[in-house]
Design a protein around this motif. Structure first.
Motif, PDB file in Angstrom:
ATOM      1  N   ARG A   2      -9.537  31.577 -12.953  1.00  0.00           N
ATOM      2  CA  ARG A   2     -10.774  32.285 -12.602  1.00  0.00           C
ATOM      3  C   ARG A   2     -10.486  33.400 -11.615  1.00  0.00           C
ATOM      4  NH1 ARG A   2     -15.417  27.677 -11.812  1.00  0.00           N
ATOM      5  NH2 ARG A   2     -14.745  26.384 -13.547  1.00  0.00           N
ATOM      6  N   ARG A   3     -11.208  34.512 -11.811  1.00  0.00           N
ATOM      7  CA  ARG A   3     -11.097  35.636 -10.904  1.00  0.00           C
ATOM      8  C   ARG A   3     -12.487  36.225 -10.699  1.00  0.00           C
ATOM      9  NH1 ARG A   3      -7.570  35.538 -14.718  1.00  0.00           N
ATOM     10  NH2 ARG A   3      -8.472  37.155 -16.017  1.00  0.00           N
ATOM     11  N   ILE A  29     -12.464  34.926 -16.642  1.00  0.00           N
ATOM     12  CA  ILE A  29     -11.856  33.610 -16.802  1.00  0.00           C
ATOM     13  C   ILE A  29     -11.016  33.592 -18.068  1.00  0.00           C
ATOM     14  CG2 ILE A  29     -13.899  32.702 -17.979  1.00  0.00           C
ATOM     15  CD1 ILE A  29     -13.419  30.033 -16.539  1.00  0.00           C
ATOM     16  N   ASP A  30      -9.866  32.958 -17.997  1.00  0.00           N
ATOM     17  CA  ASP A  30      -9.001  32.823 -19.166  1.00  0.00           C
ATOM     18  C   ASP A  30      -9.434  31.590 -19.944  1.00  0.00           C
ATOM     19  OD1 ASP A  30      -7.553  35.029 -18.376  1.00  0.00           O
ATOM     20  OD2 ASP A  30      -6.054  33.852 -17.304  1.00  0.00           O
ATOM     21  N   GLU A  31      -9.759  31.775 -21.214  1.00  0.00           N
ATOM     22  CA  GLU A  31     -10.217  30.681 -22.070  1.00  0.00           C
ATOM     23  C   GLU A  31      -9.398  30.634 -23.356  1.00  0.00           C
ATOM     24  OE1 GLU A  31     -14.352  31.102 -22.982  1.00  0.00           O
ATOM     25  OE2 GLU A  31     -14.996  30.496 -20.991  1.00  0.00           O
ATOM     26  N   GLY A  34     -12.730  28.261 -26.001  1.00  0.00           N
ATOM     27  CA  GLY A  34     -13.884  27.952 -25.162  1.00  0.00           C
ATOM     28  C   GLY A  34     -13.596  27.067 -23.967  1.00  0.00           C
ATOM     29  N   VAL A  35     -12.311  26.765 -23.719  1.00  0.00           N
ATOM     30  CA  VAL A  35     -11.922  25.904 -22.601  1.00  0.00           C
ATOM     31  C   VAL A  35     -11.073  26.718 -21.625  1.00  0.00           C
ATOM     32  CG1 VAL A  35     -10.663  23.811 -21.955  1.00  0.00           C
ATOM     33  CG2 VAL A  35     -11.949  23.878 -24.094  1.00  0.00           C
ATOM     34  N   GLU A  36     -11.358  26.577 -20.321  1.00  0.00           N
ATOM     35  CA  GLU A  36     -10.599  27.291 -19.307  1.00  0.00           C
ATOM     36  C   GLU A  36      -9.134  26.843 -19.304  1.00  0.00           C
ATOM     37  OE1 GLU A  36     -10.634  28.003 -14.480  1.00  0.00           O
ATOM     38  OE2 GLU A  36     -12.180  26.759 -15.379  1.00  0.00           O
ATOM     39  N   VAL A  37      -8.219  27.827 -19.233  1.00  0.00           N
ATOM     40  CA  VAL A  37      -6.790  27.535 -19.162  1.00  0.00           C
ATOM     41  C   VAL A  37      -6.187  28.292 -17.978  1.00  0.00           C
ATOM     42  CG1 VAL A  37      -6.491  27.045 -21.617  1.00  0.00           C
ATOM     43  CG2 VAL A  37      -6.215  29.378 -20.804  1.00  0.00           C
ATOM     44  N   GLY A  41      -4.287  32.296 -23.143  1.00  0.00           N
ATOM     45  CA  GLY A  41      -5.689  32.378 -23.529  1.00  0.00           C
ATOM     46  C   GLY A  41      -6.179  33.815 -23.519  1.00  0.00           C
ATOM     47  N   THR A  42      -7.461  33.971 -23.698  1.00  0.00           N
ATOM     48  CA  THR A  42      -8.103  35.269 -23.724  1.00  0.00           C
ATOM     49  C   THR A  42      -8.994  35.400 -22.497  1.00  0.00           C
ATOM     50  OG1 THR A  42      -8.150  35.188 -26.134  1.00  0.00           O
ATOM     51  CG2 THR A  42      -9.612  36.770 -25.077  1.00  0.00           C
TER      52      THR A  42
END
Length: 76
Positions: A2-3, A29-31, A34-37, A41-42
């Motif tokens: 998260r940023r 946020i890197d997902e 659909g899940v935070e990583v 991720g994207t």
């Protein structure tokens, strides 16, 4: 990962599709699926309202002030 960021006016929220206005806060946020990583991720962007609705942001009381944070207590 998260940023928390400040918009330059060219960021679009993934959830509501609205453009985050210049100088407003947003969450990047890197997902992955659909899940935070933490890595990979994207990177997706959420305005403050959508981040609050999704539980990715919250307000906390600190020194008699209400502070918006995008980070869980364990990361502060």
């Amino acid at each position: 990962m998260r940023r928390g960021n400040i918009s330059l006016g060219d960021i679009q929220c993934k959830e509501c599709m609205k453009t985050v206005p210049h100088s407003e806060r947003y969450l990047a946020i890197d997902e992955e699926d659909g899940v935070e990583v933490e890595e990979g991720g994207t990177t997706v962007y959420y305005c403050v309202e959508c981040a609050l609705k999704k539980g990715l942001a919250y307000y906390k009381e600190e020194k008699d002030e209400r502070i918006l944070t995008f980070f869980p207590d364990s990361e502060i």
